[in-house]
Design a protein around this motif. Structure first.
Motif, mmCIF file in Angstrom:
data_model
loop_
_atom_site.group_PDB
_atom_site.id
_atom_site.type_symbol
_atom_site.label_atom_id
_atom_site.label_comp_id
_atom_site.label_asym_id
_atom_site.label_seq_id
_atom_site.Cartn_x
_atom_site.Cartn_y
_atom_site.Cartn_z
ATOM 1 N N ASP A 155 1.005 -1.242 0.051
ATOM 2 C CA ASP A 155 0.001 -0.065 0.144
ATOM 3 C C ASP A 155 0.829 1.435 -0.014
ATOM 4 N N ASP A 156 2.092 1.388 -0.513
ATOM 5 C CA ASP A 156 2.867 2.456 -0.566
ATOM 6 C C ASP A 156 2.096 3.476 -1.351
ATOM 7 N N ASP A 157 1.517 3.185 -2.440
ATOM 8 C CA ASP A 157 0.621 4.162 -3.389
ATOM 9 C C ASP A 157 -0.252 4.807 -2.619
ATOM 10 N N GLU A 158 -1.043 4.164 -1.826
ATOM 11 C CA GLU A 158 -1.945 4.504 -1.255
ATOM 12 C C GLU A 158 -2.059 5.323 -0.018
ATOM 13 N N ALA A 159 -0.599 5.513 0.545
ATOM 14 C CA ALA A 159 -0.497 6.050 1.785
ATOM 15 C C ALA A 159 -0.721 7.512 1.953
ATOM 16 N N HIS A 160 -0.549 7.992 0.885
ATOM 17 C CA HIS A 160 -0.587 9.576 0.829
ATOM 18 C C HIS A 160 -1.863 10.092 0.231
ATOM 19 N N GLU A 161 -2.816 9.278 -0.172
ATOM 20 C CA GLU A 161 -4.126 9.617 -0.723
ATOM 21 C C GLU A 161 -4.906 10.512 0.129
ATOM 22 N N HIS A 162 -5.104 10.280 1.303
ATOM 23 C CA HIS A 162 -5.752 11.345 1.942
ATOM 24 C C HIS A 162 -5.293 11.063 3.517
ATOM 25 N N ASP A 163 -5.645 12.178 4.511
ATOM 26 C CA ASP A 163 -5.002 12.327 5.916
ATOM 27 C C ASP A 163 -5.099 11.003 6.715
ATOM 28 N N HIS A 164 -6.449 10.150 6.628
ATOM 29 C CA HIS A 164 -6.613 9.197 7.294
ATOM 30 C C HIS A 164 -6.481 8.005 6.349
ATOM 31 N N GLY A 165 -5.921 7.806 5.262
ATOM 32 C CA GLY A 165 -5.664 7.047 4.388
ATOM 33 C C GLY A 165 -5.101 5.764 4.983
ATOM 34 N N ASN A 166 -4.203 6.006 5.873
ATOM 35 C CA ASN A 166 -3.442 4.650 6.295
ATOM 36 C C ASN A 166 -3.799 4.363 7.904
ATOM 37 N N LEU A 167 -4.798 4.966 8.206
ATOM 38 C CA LEU A 167 -5.346 4.373 9.647
ATOM 39 C C LEU A 167 -6.463 3.316 9.367
ATOM 40 N N ASP A 168 -6.814 2.408 10.081
ATOM 41 C CA ASP A 168 -7.877 1.292 9.862
ATOM 42 C C ASP A 168 -8.992 2.096 10.740
#
Ligand SMILES: [Zn+2]
Length: 306
Positions: A126-139
């Protein structure tokens, strides 16, 4: 007697103020608050706390998997007419975008109230998705942990009380009742999962991280946070070896996601299939609490608990 008169006067004042502030949404205000929310567990929580004073609109229709549900322009227009919008960012991209477009309602975003944690990155893709939006890498799947669900209930009670101070007592009582139900549920899970032969569960998508954290279990998910994501052959091979190493007997499917990959994994690894409900939609029989109790029974069966 004096108190009664004062209460009546306060009530009249509140009604008058309510009427004055409702110049652009004429009929709905006489029927109490309207709260729009993204999907089932939040709708259940708001209905349980708000009681008859609150009309809850779930933006995701019943029996639809909400992660990838696309809100229509008319859904967004309807949401804009609500008094309050409650959602959790990073769960439903379409809802996240819709909230940016509305200007009418107060908005309660629950990430901070429930203490979201970073995604467990067991698939490493998920490297590409990590910076999509603020809470993008929170469950976002906090509702499967009764304690976080109770924290959400407190935040909702506060927002309802701010939006409709005439019914503060109703909302406080509703919140206390729900908190009691959730404490009971937490006790059932803690007791029911205290003594088990196994601790690893294989799930269809990574919805159960907060539940497994709370009760000392480990989740291995076939897809990541989105049930429609396809696992790679390497992911599947890793899951199969985990099943063998941990002596896992059961692979869990869900009501609203395709069971195809789970079935393939189970048959290759010689495991059984059972259902574990992420409660992203109302269970076909019952509600959030009975759905969680059914999940507990399924976990106890799969993990050999006594
Ligand atoms: Zn999910």
């Amino acid at each position: 007697m004096k108190r009664l008169v004062a209460a009546l006067a306060a009530g009249t004042l509140a009604l008058t103020l309510g009427a004055c502030s409702s110049t652009n949404s004429s009929e709905s205000d006489t029927e109490g608050l309207t709260v729009a929310t993204s999907f089932y567990p939040l709708a259940w929580l708001i209905e349980s706390i708000g009681g008859d004073d609150v009309t809850v609109i779930s933006m995701t229709p019943a029996n639809v998997e909400p992660h990838d549900y696309e809100l229509s322009p008319s859904d967004i227009a309807k949401m804009n007419e609500a008094d309050l919008v409650v959602y959790v960012e990073g769960f439903q991209p379409s809802m996240d975008a819709a909230v940016e477009q509305i200007s009418g309602p107060e908005v309660l975003e629950l990430s901070d109230s429930v203490g979201l944690l970073p995604l467990e990155e067991d698939h490493g893709d998920d490297d590409d998705e990590a910076h999509e939006h603020d809470h993008g890498n929170l469950d976002p799947h906090f509702w499967l942990d009764p304690e976080r669900m109770s924290d959400a209930g407190e935040a909702i009670e506060e927002s309802l009380s701010q939006a409709d101070s005439a019914n503060v007592t109703t909302y406080q009582e509703g919140q206390e009742t729900v908190a009691g139900q959730l404490t009971d549920l937490d006790t059932e899970f803690a007791d029911g999962l205290a003594t088990c032969e196994r601790q690893t569960i294989v799930t269809t998508h990574a919805a159960f991280g907060y539940l497994t954290n709370r009760y000392g279990l480990t989740q291995v998910a076939i897809s990541g946070i989105d049930p429609e994501a396809e696992p790679s052959p390497a992911d599947l091979a890793a899951i199969k070896s985990t099943i063998e190493e941990t002596g896992t007997t059961t692979v869990f499917t869900e009501e609203l996601a395709s069971p195809k990959t789970a079935e393939a994994v189970a048959s290759e690894a010689g495991a059984d299939l059972a259902t574990l409900n992420p409660l992203e939609s109302q269970p076909s029989d019952g509600d959030y609490v009975s759905g969680m109790e059914a999940n507990l029974a399924a976990l106890q069966g799969a993990l050999g608990c006594n």
